[in-house]
Design a protein around this motif. Structure first.
Motif, PDB file in Angstrom:
ATOM      1  N   LYS A   1       0.836  -1.199   0.000  1.00 38.31           N
ATOM      2  CA  LYS A   1       0.000   0.000   0.000  1.00 38.31           C
ATOM      3  C   LYS A   1       0.873   1.251   0.000  1.00 38.31           C
ATOM      4  O   LYS A   1       0.625   2.201  -0.770  1.00 38.31           O
ATOM      5  CB  LYS A   1      -0.916  -0.008   1.218  1.00 38.31           C
ATOM      6  CG  LYS A   1      -1.817   1.211   1.308  1.00 38.31           C
ATOM      7  CD  LYS A   1      -2.663   1.155   2.569  1.00 38.31           C
ATOM      8  CE  LYS A   1      -3.529   2.401   2.700  1.00 38.31           C
ATOM      9  NZ  LYS A   1      -4.340   2.372   3.943  1.00 38.31           N
ATOM     10  N   ARG A   2       1.885   1.265   0.868  1.00 40.16           N
ATOM     11  CA  ARG A   2       2.786   2.419   0.924  1.00 40.16           C
ATOM     12  C   ARG A   2       3.545   2.575  -0.393  1.00 40.16           C
ATOM     13  O   ARG A   2       3.782   3.695  -0.860  1.00 40.16           O
ATOM     14  CB  ARG A   2       3.779   2.252   2.080  1.00 40.16           C
ATOM     15  CG  ARG A   2       3.144   2.376   3.462  1.00 40.16           C
ATOM     16  CD  ARG A   2       4.209   2.584   4.527  1.00 40.16           C
ATOM     17  NE  ARG A   2       5.145   1.484   4.567  1.00 40.16           N
ATOM     18  CZ  ARG A   2       5.029   0.428   5.359  1.00 40.16           C
ATOM     19  NH1 ARG A   2       3.983   0.339   6.189  1.00 40.16           N
ATOM     20  NH2 ARG A   2       5.922  -0.538   5.348  1.00 40.16           N
ATOM     21  N   LYS A   3       3.922   1.440  -0.982  1.00 35.91           N
ATOM     22  CA  LYS A   3       4.650   1.489  -2.249  1.00 35.91           C
ATOM     23  C   LYS A   3       3.772   2.082  -3.352  1.00 35.91           C
ATOM     24  O   LYS A   3       4.228   2.911  -4.156  1.00 35.91           O
ATOM     25  CB  LYS A   3       5.111   0.089  -2.641  1.00 35.91           C
ATOM     26  CG  LYS A   3       5.974   0.066  -3.888  1.00 35.91           C
ATOM     27  CD  LYS A   3       6.491  -1.330  -4.175  1.00 35.91           C
ATOM     28  CE  LYS A   3       7.366  -1.323  -5.435  1.00 35.91           C
ATOM     29  NZ  LYS A   3       7.880  -2.680  -5.748  1.00 35.91           N
ATOM     30  N   ARG A   4       2.504   1.656  -3.408  1.00 35.57           N
ATOM     31  CA  ARG A   4       1.588   2.190  -4.420  1.00 35.57           C
ATOM     32  C   ARG A   4       1.365   3.687  -4.225  1.00 35.57           C
ATOM     33  O   ARG A   4       1.327   4.452  -5.194  1.00 35.57           O
ATOM     34  CB  ARG A   4       0.243   1.450  -4.364  1.00 35.57           C
ATOM     35  CG  ARG A   4       0.274   0.062  -4.952  1.00 35.57           C
ATOM     36  CD  ARG A   4      -1.131  -0.456  -5.172  1.00 35.57           C
ATOM     37  NE  ARG A   4      -1.897  -0.499  -3.932  1.00 35.57           N
ATOM     38  CZ  ARG A   4      -1.932  -1.539  -3.111  1.00 35.57           C
ATOM     39  NH1 ARG A   4      -1.227  -2.617  -3.405  1.00 35.57           N
ATOM     40  NH2 ARG A   4      -2.665  -1.508  -2.020  1.00 35.57           N
ATOM     41  N   GLU A   5       1.207   4.098  -2.952  1.00 40.93           N
ATOM     42  CA  GLU A   5       1.016   5.520  -2.676  1.00 40.93           C
ATOM     43  C   GLU A   5       2.222   6.329  -3.098  1.00 40.93           C
ATOM     44  O   GLU A   5       2.088   7.427  -3.657  1.00 40.93           O
ATOM     45  CB  GLU A   5       0.748   5.712  -1.177  1.00 40.93           C
ATOM     46  CG  GLU A   5      -0.603   5.176  -0.720  1.00 40.93           C
ATOM     47  CD  GLU A   5      -0.773   5.269   0.777  1.00 40.93           C
ATOM     48  OE1 GLU A   5       0.246   5.569   1.471  1.00 40.93           O
ATOM     49  OE2 GLU A   5      -1.891   5.040   1.270  1.00 40.93           O
TER      50      GLU A   5
END
Length: 248
Positions: free
Chosen positions: A191-195
């Motif tokens: 999730k953090r990577k996508r953000e």
């Protein structure tokens, strides 16, 4: 007239006495049931290990009438009644009944092995056993002493099995918890990577535009801005390096 009155009083006293005895029996049965070894339904129903399903049903009907909450005033009558119901349910279930009887068989084998070991030290008993061609041992297994030992050994085996089952269940729960935690951490990481990628992509046009303006005008970046890489002609590998930037 006095005689009839006396007989009536005696009859009333007798009924009262029988009622008290009956109530005492009910209370005693409640306490007996609640004091039974919880993992052995045969004990709750006061049955031997070779009792048939029909005997289980018959005994359940008899004992349940004694401790039924509608008939028994004991405060724990409901709990005792529930224990009897569960015992009957277990002994009428082929799989559950088979599991318990397997432990009974294992207990008998342990007691027989122990008996043989004891006979090796007792020559008189051993000779008698050989003379009776097994009748001596069969007689022992039908004795009250053997039955008492069997009940104790079955308790030990069922307790050990239950303890192992609970430990295994605890380990399974811990492993499931660990896997769930790892899964949640992995989801959070992606999730953090996508953000981060989305934010980086949002600035793409601005970054491309800034680079094109620089290539056209050759103007230096304003103070505090990141400057584009510069080609070091003296570097034979033509590598690009980032010049240090002074920030105000």
């Amino acid at each position: 007239m006095a005689m009839g009155s006396s007989e009536a009083d005696d009859d009333l006293l007798l009924k009262s006495f029988l009622a008290e005895v009956s109530e005492a029996e009910r209370d005693s049965e409640v306490l007996r049931i609640l004091g039974c070894f919880k993992l052995n339904p045969f004990e709750h129903l006061k049955l031997s290990f070779d009792s048939s399903p029909d005997e289980v049903k018959k005994q359940y009907r008899k004992l349940s009438l004694l401790v039924h909450p509608d008939k028994c005033k004991h405060p724990q009558a409901q709990e005792a009644f529930g224990a009897l119901s569960k015992a009957q349910q277990l002994l009428l279930d082929p799989q559950e009944r088979g599991y318990i009887l397997d432990q009974v068989t294992a207990a008998k084998e342990e007691l027989r092995a122990k008996r043989k070991k004891e006979l090796r030290k007792d020559s008189a008993s051993k000779i008698k056993s050989q003379v009776d061609e097994g009748k001596y041992e069969d007689q022992f297994e039908r004795s009250d002493e053997f039955h008492k030992q069997l009940i104790i050994k079955v308790r030990e085996i069922l307790t050990d099995k239950e303890w192992r089952r609970r430990k295994m269940q605890m380990r399974i729960s811990e492993e499931e918890g660990r896997l769930k935690k790892d899964e949640e951490e992995t989801k959070e990481m992606w999730k953090r990577k996508r953000e981060h990628e989305e934010k980086w992509e949002e600035t793409r046009d601005k970054r491309v535009s800034s680079w094109r303006d620089f290539m056209k005008t050759g103007k230096k970046a304003r103070k505090g801005e990141l400057k584009p890489p510069r080609l070091k002609t003296e570097d034979p590998n033509k590598s690009y390096v980032q010049r240090p930037v002074k920030r105000g």
